[in-house]
Write a protein that holds these residues in place. Structure first.
Motif, short mmCIF file in Angstrom:
data_model
loop_
_atom_site.label_atom_id
_atom_site.label_comp_id
_atom_site.label_asym_id
_atom_site.label_seq_id
_atom_site.Cartn_x
_atom_site.Cartn_y
_atom_site.Cartn_z
N ALA A 88 0.81 -1.22 0.00
CA ALA A 88 0.00 0.00 0.00
C ALA A 88 0.84 1.26 0.00
O ALA A 88 0.29 2.37 0.03
CB ALA A 88 -0.93 0.00 1.21
N ASP A 89 2.16 1.14 -0.04
CA ASP A 89 3.03 2.31 0.06
C ASP A 89 2.71 3.37 -0.99
O ASP A 89 2.73 4.58 -0.70
CB ASP A 89 4.50 1.90 -0.09
CG ASP A 89 5.03 1.19 1.14
OD1 ASP A 89 4.27 1.07 2.14
OD2 ASP A 89 6.20 0.75 1.11
N ALA A 90 2.42 2.93 -2.19
CA ALA A 90 2.19 3.86 -3.29
C ALA A 90 0.95 4.72 -3.09
O ALA A 90 0.80 5.77 -3.73
CB ALA A 90 2.07 3.09 -4.60
N PHE A 91 0.06 4.30 -2.19
CA PHE A 91 -1.20 5.02 -1.99
C PHE A 91 -1.21 5.86 -0.72
O PHE A 91 -2.23 6.42 -0.35
CB PHE A 91 -2.36 4.01 -1.94
CG PHE A 91 -2.31 2.98 -3.02
CD1 PHE A 91 -2.41 3.33 -4.35
CD2 PHE A 91 -2.11 1.64 -2.71
CE1 PHE A 91 -2.34 2.38 -5.36
CE2 PHE A 91 -2.05 0.68 -3.70
CZ PHE A 91 -2.15 1.05 -5.04
N ALA A 92 -0.05 5.96 -0.05
CA ALA A 92 0.01 6.63 1.24
C ALA A 92 -0.44 8.08 1.16
O ALA A 92 -1.22 8.55 2.00
CB ALA A 92 1.43 6.55 1.81
N GLY A 93 0.01 8.81 0.15
CA GLY A 93 -0.35 10.21 0.03
C GLY A 93 -1.83 10.42 -0.18
O GLY A 93 -2.41 11.38 0.36
N GLN A 94 -2.46 9.54 -0.92
CA GLN A 94 -3.90 9.66 -1.17
C GLN A 94 -4.71 9.32 0.08
O GLN A 94 -5.62 10.07 0.48
CB GLN A 94 -4.31 8.73 -2.32
CG GLN A 94 -3.70 9.08 -3.67
CD GLN A 94 -3.87 7.94 -4.66
OE1 GLN A 94 -3.16 6.95 -4.61
NE2 GLN A 94 -4.83 8.10 -5.56
N VAL A 95 -4.38 8.20 0.70
CA VAL A 95 -5.17 7.72 1.84
C VAL A 95 -5.00 8.61 3.06
O VAL A 95 -5.86 8.66 3.94
CB VAL A 95 -4.78 6.26 2.16
CG1 VAL A 95 -5.46 5.76 3.43
CG2 VAL A 95 -5.15 5.35 0.98
N ALA A 96 -3.91 9.36 3.14
CA ALA A 96 -3.62 10.19 4.32
C ALA A 96 -4.73 11.19 4.63
O ALA A 96 -4.86 11.62 5.77
CB ALA A 96 -2.30 10.92 4.12
N ARG A 97 -5.52 11.56 3.64
CA ARG A 97 -6.54 12.57 3.91
C ARG A 97 -7.83 12.01 4.51
O ARG A 97 -8.76 12.75 4.82
CB ARG A 97 -6.87 13.33 2.61
CG ARG A 97 -7.57 12.52 1.54
CD ARG A 97 -7.92 13.46 0.37
NE ARG A 97 -8.75 12.84 -0.64
CZ ARG A 97 -8.32 12.35 -1.79
NH1 ARG A 97 -7.02 12.40 -2.07
NH2 ARG A 97 -9.16 11.83 -2.66
N VAL A 98 -7.89 10.69 4.70
CA VAL A 98 -9.08 10.06 5.27
C VAL A 98 -9.04 10.19 6.79
O VAL A 98 -7.97 10.08 7.39
CB VAL A 98 -9.14 8.58 4.84
CG1 VAL A 98 -10.29 7.85 5.53
CG2 VAL A 98 -9.26 8.48 3.33
N PRO A 99 -10.17 10.41 7.46
CA PRO A 99 -10.17 10.61 8.92
C PRO A 99 -9.61 9.45 9.73
O PRO A 99 -9.02 9.66 10.78
CB PRO A 99 -11.65 10.84 9.25
CG PRO A 99 -12.27 11.30 7.97
CD PRO A 99 -11.51 10.61 6.87
N ALA A 100 -9.82 8.21 9.27
CA ALA A 100 -9.37 7.06 10.05
C ALA A 100 -8.86 5.96 9.13
O ALA A 100 -9.43 5.71 8.06
CB ALA A 100 -10.50 6.52 10.92
N LEU A 101 -7.78 5.31 9.57
CA LEU A 101 -7.16 4.22 8.81
C LEU A 101 -6.92 3.04 9.73
O LEU A 101 -6.39 3.18 10.83
CB LEU A 101 -5.81 4.68 8.23
CG LEU A 101 -4.91 3.56 7.67
CD1 LEU A 101 -5.48 2.99 6.38
CD2 LEU A 101 -3.49 4.07 7.47
N PHE A 102 -7.30 1.86 9.26
CA PHE A 102 -6.93 0.61 9.93
C PHE A 102 -6.08 -0.18 8.95
O PHE A 102 -6.55 -0.61 7.91
CB PHE A 102 -8.19 -0.17 10.32
CG PHE A 102 -7.91 -1.52 10.94
CD1 PHE A 102 -6.77 -1.75 11.68
CD2 PHE A 102 -8.82 -2.55 10.79
CE1 PHE A 102 -6.52 -2.99 12.26
CE2 PHE A 102 -8.58 -3.79 11.36
CZ PHE A 102 -7.43 -4.02 12.09
N ASP A 103 -4.81 -0.35 9.29
CA ASP A 103 -3.85 -1.09 8.46
C ASP A 103 -3.55 -2.40 9.18
O ASP A 103 -3.02 -2.40 10.29
CB ASP A 103 -2.58 -0.27 8.28
CG ASP A 103 -1.62 -0.86 7.26
OD1 ASP A 103 -1.70 -2.08 7.01
OD2 ASP A 103 -0.78 -0.12 6.73
N VAL A 104 -3.86 -3.54 8.56
CA VAL A 104 -3.74 -4.82 9.25
C VAL A 104 -2.29 -5.28 9.42
O VAL A 104 -2.04 -6.25 10.13
CB VAL A 104 -4.54 -5.93 8.53
CG1 VAL A 104 -6.01 -5.56 8.41
CG2 VAL A 104 -3.95 -6.26 7.17
N VAL A 105 -1.34 -4.60 8.80
CA VAL A 105 0.07 -4.94 8.99
C VAL A 105 0.48 -4.56 10.42
O VAL A 105 0.08 -3.51 10.92
CB VAL A 105 0.95 -4.20 7.97
CG1 VAL A 105 2.43 -4.45 8.25
CG2 VAL A 105 0.59 -4.63 6.55
#
Length: 278
Positions: free
Chosen positions: A195-212
């Protein structure tokens, strides 16, 4: 309540598993000196023989066994049927009972972080963990979600899970991701680095759950945290699914969550230190 028992975690590869540290910490804190917990390398072809091989009390299953085990069980919980996978087998005499504790793990991990009622959600990845994520979302009252995958043709099983759960599911590809991020929560079920390539895009979401859970933080998690979002890692999920496994296998409800958390965090730190020293 069982005062003695033999349990193990099965999967392939399996040497990285944190389950032994979590389960053994629980046994020690609960005074269950008659319980043991092993690590066994096992693929789909070897699973039938492994189930027959010893007087197991319980088994934890990781990939690639969660779906493969279903036809080998005597009973399967409604949740495991709906999700299409069991990560836990409890033995009662000659009977094998399948359960899914991954969903509980996700629900508890989100609850610990204060994420109790997201209105909308996006799931990255389409495998077994994504299916459990959809069930957890359904339990939190989310009736519709979007699944983002590389190849929609390979998301059929997870789409079937959504249908059984009553979750309206849209399946999209990663090239559309930027237009899909107006949501309360993103759950990434992608493996480490994917998911590294999508970090900049996803950063603007209020909450993230990353199973790693290791290495942590992932680039995805670090970007979301830097942007001020609520971030949940994979370790709380792993912890709480193990708590529920101990309950099911031992028949006891007084499972020491904090002792298990401390043991898991200590092992993660030990491994990270070894990697830095190499």
């Amino acid at each position: 309540m069982r005062t003695t028992g033999r349990a193990a975690v099965l999967g392939s590869p399996i040497t990285h598993s944190l389950s032994p540290f979590l389960h053994r910490a629980a046994y020690a804190a609960m005074g269950l000196t008659g319980w043991t917990y092993e690590v066994r390398e096992c693929d789909e072809a070897g699973l039938p023989a492994m189930l027959e091989a010893a007087d197991w009390s319980g088994l934890s299953l990781t990939m690639p066994l969660k779906r493969a085990v279903l036809p080998l069980l005597d009973t399967v919980s409604d949740l495991a049927v709906a999700v299409g996978g069991a990560n836990t087998v409890v033995f009662d005499g000659n009977a094998r009972h399948g359960h899914n504790t991954d969903v509980y793990g996700i629900e508890q991990a989100l609850a610990e972080a204060g994420i109790a009622a997201p209105r909308s959600a996006l799931v990255l990845g389409g495998g077994a963990t994504a299916a459990s994520a959809l069930a957890a979302l359904r339990g939190l009252g989310v009736n519709a979600a979007t699944l983002v995958v590389r190849d929609p043709a390979r998301a059929g099983e997870t789409a079937g899970v959504a249908e059984r759960l009553g979750v309206a599911l849209a399946v999209e590809t990663f090239d559309k991701l930027d237009a899909l991020l107006d949501v309360d929560l993103v759950i990434s079920t992608l493996p480490g680095g994917a998911a590294d390539a999508f970090a900049g895009q996803v950063a603007r979401v209020p909450a993230l759950f990353d199973v790693v859970y290791a290495p942590w933080p992932t680039r995805l998690a670090a970007a979301a945290e830097a942007a001020g979002g609520t971030v949940v890692g994979g370790f709380p999920m792993l912890l709480h699914q193990a708590v529920r496994q101990v309950e099911l296998m031992t028949g006891r409800s007084d499972v020491p969550v904090e002792a298990m958390r401390a043991a898991g965090e200590a092992e993660i730190l030990r491994r990270a230190t070894l990697q830095r020293d190499d």
